[in-house]
Scaffold this motif. Structure first.
Motif, PDB file in Angstrom:
ATOM      1  N   MET A 116       0.838  -1.197   0.000  1.00 36.76           N
ATOM      2  CA  MET A 116       0.000   0.000   0.000  1.00 36.76           C
ATOM      3  C   MET A 116       0.871   1.245   0.000  1.00 36.76           C
ATOM      4  O   MET A 116       1.961   1.251   0.584  1.00 36.76           O
ATOM      5  N   THR A 117       0.408   2.283  -0.643  1.00 33.54           N
ATOM      6  CA  THR A 117       1.127   3.550  -0.672  1.00 33.54           C
ATOM      7  C   THR A 117       0.415   4.584   0.196  1.00 33.54           C
ATOM      8  O   THR A 117      -0.719   4.375   0.624  1.00 33.54           O
ATOM      9  N   LEU A 118       1.099   5.688   0.449  1.00 33.32           N
ATOM     10  CA  LEU A 118       0.498   6.815   1.163  1.00 33.32           C
ATOM     11  C   LEU A 118      -0.123   7.822   0.200  1.00 33.32           C
ATOM     12  O   LEU A 118      -0.337   8.977   0.558  1.00 33.32           O
ATOM     13  N   GLN A 119      -0.407   7.369  -0.997  1.00 31.82           N
ATOM     14  CA  GLN A 119      -1.013   8.240  -2.004  1.00 31.82           C
ATOM     15  C   GLN A 119      -2.530   8.210  -1.862  1.00 31.82           C
ATOM     16  O   GLN A 119      -3.180   7.218  -2.144  1.00 31.82           O
ATOM     17  N   PHE A 120      -3.104   9.319  -1.392  1.00 34.90           N
ATOM     18  CA  PHE A 120      -4.545   9.460  -1.214  1.00 34.90           C
ATOM     19  C   PHE A 120      -5.107  10.281  -2.370  1.00 34.90           C
ATOM     20  O   PHE A 120      -4.381  11.013  -3.044  1.00 34.90           O
ATOM     21  N   TRP A 121      -6.420  10.175  -2.580  1.00 33.53           N
ATOM     22  CA  TRP A 121      -7.024  11.000  -3.615  1.00 33.53           C
ATOM     23  C   TRP A 121      -7.051  12.456  -3.154  1.00 33.53           C
ATOM     24  O   TRP A 121      -7.010  12.764  -1.966  1.00 33.53           O
ATOM     25  N   GLN A 122      -7.110  13.352  -4.118  1.00 28.05           N
ATOM     26  CA  GLN A 122      -6.923  14.776  -3.856  1.00 28.05           C
ATOM     27  C   GLN A 122      -7.927  15.330  -2.852  1.00 28.05           C
ATOM     28  O   GLN A 122      -7.576  16.140  -1.989  1.00 28.05           O
ATOM     29  N   GLY A 123      -9.162  14.902  -2.929  1.00 28.88           N
ATOM     30  CA  GLY A 123     -10.169  15.414  -2.009  1.00 28.88           C
ATOM     31  C   GLY A 123      -9.873  15.050  -0.563  1.00 28.88           C
ATOM     32  O   GLY A 123     -10.057  15.865   0.344  1.00 28.88           O
ATOM     33  N   ALA A 124      -9.389  13.827  -0.327  1.00 25.49           N
ATOM     34  CA  ALA A 124      -9.073  13.400   1.036  1.00 25.49           C
ATOM     35  C   ALA A 124      -7.915  14.210   1.606  1.00 25.49           C
ATOM     36  O   ALA A 124      -7.937  14.620   2.771  1.00 25.49           O
ATOM     37  N   VAL A 125      -6.886  14.443   0.779  1.00 24.37           N
ATOM     38  CA  VAL A 125      -5.738  15.234   1.241  1.00 24.37           C
ATOM     39  C   VAL A 125      -6.166  16.653   1.584  1.00 24.37           C
ATOM     40  O   VAL A 125      -5.761  17.218   2.609  1.00 24.37           O
ATOM     41  N   THR A 126      -7.008  17.234   0.739  1.00 24.75           N
ATOM     42  CA  THR A 126      -7.492  18.598   0.997  1.00 24.75           C
ATOM     43  C   THR A 126      -8.264  18.669   2.311  1.00 24.75           C
ATOM     44  O   THR A 126      -8.070  19.588   3.117  1.00 24.75           O
ATOM     45  N   MET A 127      -9.137  17.704   2.545  1.00 21.98           N
ATOM     46  CA  MET A 127      -9.919  17.702   3.778  1.00 21.98           C
ATOM     47  C   MET A 127      -9.027  17.534   5.004  1.00 21.98           C
ATOM     48  O   MET A 127      -9.256  18.169   6.042  1.00 21.98           O
ATOM     49  N   MET A 128      -8.004  16.686   4.911  1.00 21.10           N
ATOM     50  CA  MET A 128      -7.105  16.492   6.043  1.00 21.10           C
ATOM     51  C   MET A 128      -6.340  17.774   6.372  1.00 21.10           C
ATOM     52  O   MET A 128      -6.182  18.145   7.536  1.00 21.10           O
ATOM     53  N   ILE A 129      -5.858  18.461   5.341  1.00 22.40           N
ATOM     54  CA  ILE A 129      -5.103  19.701   5.567  1.00 22.40           C
ATOM     55  C   ILE A 129      -6.005  20.783   6.150  1.00 22.40           C
ATOM     56  O   ILE A 129      -5.634  21.488   7.103  1.00 22.40           O
ATOM     57  N   VAL A 130      -7.212  20.932   5.595  1.00 26.95           N
ATOM     58  CA  VAL A 130      -8.144  21.940   6.099  1.00 26.95           C
ATOM     59  C   VAL A 130      -8.520  21.633   7.546  1.00 26.95           C
ATOM     60  O   VAL A 130      -8.588  22.531   8.399  1.00 26.95           O
ATOM     61  N   ALA A 131      -8.772  20.359   7.863  1.00 26.60           N
ATOM     62  CA  ALA A 131      -9.128  19.973   9.227  1.00 26.60           C
ATOM     63  C   ALA A 131      -7.987  20.268  10.197  1.00 26.60           C
ATOM     64  O   ALA A 131      -8.206  20.741  11.317  1.00 26.60           O
ATOM     65  N   THR A 132      -6.757  20.001   9.764  1.00 31.52           N
ATOM     66  CA  THR A 132      -5.595  20.274  10.613  1.00 31.52           C
ATOM     67  C   THR A 132      -5.445  21.766  10.888  1.00 31.52           C
ATOM     68  O   THR A 132      -5.197  22.185  12.022  1.00 31.52           O
ATOM     69  N   LEU A 133      -5.591  22.584   9.847  1.00 26.97           N
ATOM     70  CA  LEU A 133      -5.486  24.034  10.024  1.00 26.97           C
ATOM     71  C   LEU A 133      -6.609  24.560  10.911  1.00 26.97           C
ATOM     72  O   LEU A 133      -6.392  25.445  11.756  1.00 26.97           O
ATOM     73  N   ALA A 134      -7.822  24.027  10.730  1.00 30.48           N
ATOM     74  CA  ALA A 134      -8.949  24.470  11.556  1.00 30.48           C
ATOM     75  C   ALA A 134      -8.716  24.126  13.021  1.00 30.48           C
ATOM     76  O   ALA A 134      -8.961  24.947  13.915  1.00 30.48           O
ATOM     77  N   ALA A 135      -8.234  22.908  13.290  1.00 25.77           N
ATOM     78  CA  ALA A 135      -7.961  22.508  14.670  1.00 25.77           C
ATOM     79  C   ALA A 135      -6.865  23.369  15.283  1.00 25.77           C
ATOM     80  O   ALA A 135      -6.926  23.721  16.469  1.00 25.77           O
ATOM     81  N   THR A 136      -5.870  23.727  14.486  1.00 25.81           N
ATOM     82  CA  THR A 136      -4.789  24.586  14.977  1.00 25.81           C
ATOM     83  C   THR A 136      -5.318  25.957  15.370  1.00 25.81           C
ATOM     84  O   THR A 136      -4.975  26.494  16.435  1.00 25.81           O
ATOM     85  N   LEU A 137      -6.165  26.528  14.532  1.00 24.76           N
ATOM     86  CA  LEU A 137      -6.716  27.854  14.820  1.00 24.76           C
ATOM     87  C   LEU A 137      -7.632  27.818  16.045  1.00 24.76           C
ATOM     88  O   LEU A 137      -7.588  28.721  16.888  1.00 24.76           O
ATOM     89  N   LEU A 138      -8.465  26.787  16.152  1.00 22.92           N
ATOM     90  CA  LEU A 138      -9.417  26.712  17.259  1.00 22.92           C
ATOM     91  C   LEU A 138      -8.736  26.467  18.601  1.00 22.92           C
ATOM     92  O   LEU A 138      -9.243  26.893  19.646  1.00 22.92           O
ATOM     93  N   SER A 139      -7.596  25.778  18.594  1.00 23.32           N
ATOM     94  CA  SER A 139      -6.927  25.437  19.849  1.00 23.32           C
ATOM     95  C   SER A 139      -5.736  26.340  20.157  1.00 23.32           C
ATOM     96  O   SER A 139      -5.023  26.109  21.120  1.00 23.32           O
ATOM     97  N   ASN A 140      -5.541  27.379  19.368  1.00 21.40           N
ATOM     98  CA  ASN A 140      -4.356  28.220  19.532  1.00 21.40           C
ATOM     99  C   ASN A 140      -4.465  29.185  20.705  1.00 21.40           C
ATOM    100  O   ASN A 140      -3.452  29.611  21.255  1.00 21.40           O
ATOM    101  N   GLY A 141      -5.670  29.522  21.120  1.00 23.51           N
ATOM    102  CA  GLY A 141      -5.835  30.545  22.146  1.00 23.51           C
ATOM    103  C   GLY A 141      -5.746  30.046  23.572  1.00 23.51           C
ATOM    104  O   GLY A 141      -5.619  30.844  24.498  1.00 23.51           O
TER     105      GLY A 141
END
Length: 381
Positions: free
Chosen positions: A325-350
């Protein structure tokens, strides 16, 4: 001298009995524990009734998640929220790992990758958002350790970048051969596991003072003894793994019968079922004003999936999968993971949480879920 000895030998069993009775009395959902033997019997008697097995296994996981939650809370009270969050994330991700291993052995790589991506997004948005919402509705403002939240978010961001690289090189004018992608994924998997191990050394050993909880826990609930909690953790984890195998064997056929696509099943259904135990603990901890534990479970579990579970599955695929198996995900999944990570960072930064922060995270998760439901990826890899 004989009577005291007899009392000591009888006390543990009677204590366990009282604990079980008290828990069922105060948490009626534990009555659903009868579905655990029921689903095991159904799988023996009606192995082809996939929809029935799917629904029964989902119901059976609910009381197991509740028991796992209570036991983990007791252990976390003795070890601290940082170790408790890591412990709960590890035990909770065991369900995800069992589900993924079964799908990996069957060659269902789309289900594996969708469940991994979905688990990361579910933990960072649904679990974190639900913790903010439920905790904020009871407490006006909650404080938590910003260092721990930033650390987990940074680990998660690193892992998403590692997943992004194999996906990006597949979009160039001359995509690399499959063996190149497999070699790249293998190297990245080993690197991520090393980074995760060093991260645990940093947070739990060399700089553990930075990760101390700042929450003020409420002591209105009697915790289980440590020995009983550990025993329940072991037994319930084994039962969760057993029920998860039945769930995996029925989920695909049941999904087709219920009109759900493989991507939606992996990204949403499998992720939610796999994280049921962690969610129960995270939500109850937030209500008890232990938001550090909730964040440690949500972000810690997501980071563990990205940095440990996914790389381990890449390594294991060389032995049990039809092909590596590879770590190659489809583009939509990668986009959602990055957006979710950035959102969690912003929400928990304060370092402070309120209920509306949870609303925003849950709204973003609902956007992703609805998108996958009506427009699933057409060419996932």
């Amino acid at each position: 001298m004989g009577n005291p000895g007899e009392k000591q030998s009888i006390a543990p069993s009677s204590s366990v009995g009282r604990v079980v009775i008290d828990e069922i009395r105060h948490a009626p959902v534990l009555g659903l524990i009868v579905f655990v033997p029921v689903v095991i019997l159904l799988e023996r008697i009606f192995p082809d009734r996939h929809t029935l097995l799917f629904l029964a296994s989902v119901v059976a996981i609910v009381p197991l998640a509740a028991l796992l939650s209570r036991a983990t809370e007791a252990v976390a009270a003795k070890t601290g929220d940082a170790v408790g969050g890591l412990l709960n994330a590890t035990l909770g991700n065991l369900t995800e790992l069992v589900i993924s291993l079964a799908a990996l052995q069957a060659g269902q790589y789309l289900l594996v990758k969708a469940s991994l991506a979905g688990a990361i997004v579910t933990n960072t948005l649904f679990m974190l958002g639900g913790s903010f919402l439920l905790g904020g509705l009871k407490h006006h403002v909650q404080e938590f350790n910003r260092v721990n939240a930033r650390f987990q978010a940074c680990l998660l961001f690193l892992a998403t970048i590692a997943v992004l690289v194999p996906s990006l090189i597949s979009e160039v004018d001359q995509p690399p051969a499959l063996d190149v992608s497999q070699k790249l994924s293998l190297g990245l998997a080993i690197l991520l596991i090393a980074v995760y191990a060093l991260g645990m050394l940093f947070s739990l050993r060399t700089h553990r003072e930075l990760f101390a909880s700042v929450s003020h826990a409420e002591e209105d609930e009697k915790l289980w003894p440590l020995g009983l909690s550990i025993a329940i953790l072991v037994v319930v984890t084994l039962l969760v793994a057993l029920v998860s195998e039945i769930f995996v064997g029925s989920v695909q056929a049941a999904a087709e019968h219920l009109g759900m696509t493989p991507a939606f099943v992996g990204f949403i259904v499998v992720a939610l079922v796999g994280a049921a135990a962690e969610m129960t603990t995270a939500f109850s901890a937030a209500r008890a004003n232990r938001l550090d534990l909730s964040i440690g479970i949500a972000l810690g579990s997501a980071a563990q999936i990205a940095l440990f579970v996914a790389p381990v599955l890449v390594l294991v695929s060389y032995f049990i999968g039809p092909e590596p198996m590879t770590l190659q995900f489809w583009q939509g999944a990668v986009t959602m993971m990055i957006v979710a990570t950035l959102a969690a960072t912003l929400l928990s930064n304060g370092g402070r949480g309120a209920w509306y922060a949870g609303v925003m995270a849950l709204a973003l998760y609902a956007i992703f879920a609805f998108t996958l439901f009506v427009l699933p990826p057409t060419n996932p890899s």
